[in-house]
Design a protein around this motif. Structure first.
Motif, short mmCIF file in Angstrom:
data_model
loop_
_atom_site.label_atom_id
_atom_site.label_comp_id
_atom_site.label_asym_id
_atom_site.label_seq_id
_atom_site.Cartn_x
_atom_site.Cartn_y
_atom_site.Cartn_z
N LYS A 1 0.84 -1.21 0.00
CA LYS A 1 0.00 0.00 0.00
C LYS A 1 0.87 1.26 0.00
N ILE A 2 1.96 1.23 0.78
CA ILE A 2 2.86 2.39 0.80
C ILE A 2 3.53 2.57 -0.55
N LEU A 3 3.97 1.47 -1.17
CA LEU A 3 4.57 1.55 -2.50
C LEU A 3 3.56 2.08 -3.52
N ASP A 4 2.32 1.59 -3.45
CA ASP A 4 1.27 2.11 -4.33
C ASP A 4 1.06 3.60 -4.11
N PHE A 5 1.02 4.02 -2.85
CA PHE A 5 0.87 5.43 -2.50
C PHE A 5 1.99 6.26 -3.13
N ASN A 6 3.20 5.68 -3.17
CA ASN A 6 4.36 6.39 -3.73
C ASN A 6 4.53 6.13 -5.22
N SER A 7 3.52 5.55 -5.85
CA SER A 7 3.49 5.27 -7.30
C SER A 7 4.60 4.33 -7.75
N VAL A 8 5.01 3.39 -6.89
CA VAL A 8 6.00 2.38 -7.25
C VAL A 8 5.26 1.08 -7.49
N LYS A 9 5.35 0.57 -8.69
CA LYS A 9 4.65 -0.65 -9.08
C LYS A 9 5.65 -1.72 -9.47
N ARG A 10 5.22 -2.96 -9.32
CA ARG A 10 6.00 -4.07 -9.87
C ARG A 10 6.05 -3.85 -11.37
N THR A 11 7.22 -3.94 -11.95
CA THR A 11 7.39 -3.53 -13.34
C THR A 11 7.62 -4.70 -14.28
N LYS A 12 7.24 -4.48 -15.52
CA LYS A 12 7.53 -5.45 -16.57
C LYS A 12 8.62 -4.91 -17.50
N ARG A 13 9.23 -3.78 -17.11
CA ARG A 13 10.19 -3.14 -18.01
C ARG A 13 11.47 -3.94 -18.22
N TYR A 14 11.67 -5.00 -17.45
CA TYR A 14 12.86 -5.82 -17.61
C TYR A 14 12.56 -7.12 -18.35
N GLY A 15 11.48 -7.16 -19.11
CA GLY A 15 11.11 -8.36 -19.86
C GLY A 15 12.17 -8.76 -20.88
N TRP A 16 13.02 -7.85 -21.27
CA TRP A 16 14.06 -8.12 -22.26
C TRP A 16 15.30 -8.80 -21.66
N VAL A 17 15.40 -8.81 -20.33
CA VAL A 17 16.57 -9.39 -19.66
C VAL A 17 16.51 -10.91 -19.75
N ARG A 18 17.59 -11.52 -20.20
CA ARG A 18 17.68 -12.98 -20.32
C ARG A 18 18.49 -13.55 -19.17
N LEU A 19 17.95 -14.58 -18.53
CA LEU A 19 18.59 -15.15 -17.35
C LEU A 19 19.04 -16.59 -17.54
N GLY A 20 19.28 -17.03 -18.76
CA GLY A 20 19.71 -18.40 -18.99
C GLY A 20 21.05 -18.72 -18.36
N GLY A 21 21.82 -17.72 -18.05
CA GLY A 21 23.15 -17.83 -17.46
C GLY A 21 23.83 -16.48 -17.61
N TRP A 22 25.06 -16.39 -17.13
CA TRP A 22 25.77 -15.12 -17.20
C TRP A 22 25.92 -14.61 -18.64
N GLN A 23 26.23 -15.52 -19.58
CA GLN A 23 26.39 -15.08 -20.97
C GLN A 23 25.11 -14.44 -21.49
N ASP A 24 23.97 -15.10 -21.27
CA ASP A 24 22.69 -14.56 -21.73
C ASP A 24 22.41 -13.21 -21.09
N LEU A 25 22.64 -13.11 -19.78
CA LEU A 25 22.40 -11.85 -19.09
C LEU A 25 23.23 -10.74 -19.70
N PHE A 26 24.54 -10.96 -19.83
CA PHE A 26 25.41 -9.90 -20.32
C PHE A 26 25.14 -9.57 -21.79
N LYS A 27 24.74 -10.55 -22.59
CA LYS A 27 24.37 -10.26 -23.98
C LYS A 27 23.15 -9.34 -24.03
N SER A 28 22.16 -9.61 -23.18
CA SER A 28 20.96 -8.75 -23.18
C SER A 28 21.29 -7.35 -22.69
#
Length: 179
Positions: free
Chosen positions: A73-100
């Motif tokens: 509720k406090i985060l909502d009050f402060n307009s902080v939402k769970r975000t989808k802006r990191y949908g492009w990040v790949r987590l298959g391993g370190w190589q995938d992460l750093f490539k993205s």
């Protein structure tokens, strides 16, 4: 692997959590997970402070506060939402992460037990990443820094420190040099 199950529950529920890692505690939302890596939308002092990625094996605890509903509720009050802006990040391993991250030209903060570097990803090898590093004064370091994947404890991006340095370096690069 109990920690992985706890991380999976937090991801599925969109729950505000505290992760305990060797370097300390980090709060936020688990927004992506692989068997190797966890991506946390980091929250500090009721503000979205970017993202961090840590090896799942280094997560010591996943805690959901008794005050979870009130914290949301406090985060909502402060307009902080769970975000989808990191949908492009790949987590298959370190190589995938750093490539993205390299594809998005993100400045990163790479940490290991013996230090931290900030900069751009230069090359990605089978067992390491090479960073073109920036010093705290906003100057490119002469030598690139090689980080073996096995040594990396935390990767941060979109945080205030690296974003500010990136903007500063880009602004300096766009200014004509005087002789």
């Amino acid at each position: 692997m109990e920690i992985y199950k706890d991380l999976q529950k937090a991801l599925n529920a969109g729950t505000y959590v505290r992760l305990t890692l060797a370097d300390g505690e980090h709060e936020g939302f688990v927004i992506a997970l692989s068997p190797a890596l966890v991506l946390l939308q980091a929250i500090h002092e009721w503000q979205d402070v970017g993202a961090l990625v840590a090896p799942v094996e280094t997560v010591e605890a996943v805690e959901i506060s008794d005050y979870h509903d009130d914290q949301i509720k406090i985060l909502d009050f402060n307009s902080v939402k769970r975000t989808k802006r990191y949908g492009w990040v790949r987590l298959g391993g370190w190589q995938d992460l750093f490539k993205s991250l390299q594809f998005k030209e993100k400045f990163v903060v790479v940490s290991a037990e013996d230090g931290t570097e900030v900069g751009l990803i230069d090359t990605i090898e089978a067992d390491c990443v090479v960073i073109k590093a920036i010093d705290p004064g906003g100057n490119w370091q002469a030598d690139e820094v090689e980080w073996p994947f096995d040594d990396i404890t935390l990767v941060q991006f979109d945080d205030s420190y690296s974003r500010t340095l990136q903007r500063y370096v880009e602004k300096r690069a766009s200014q004509p040099t005087s002789h």
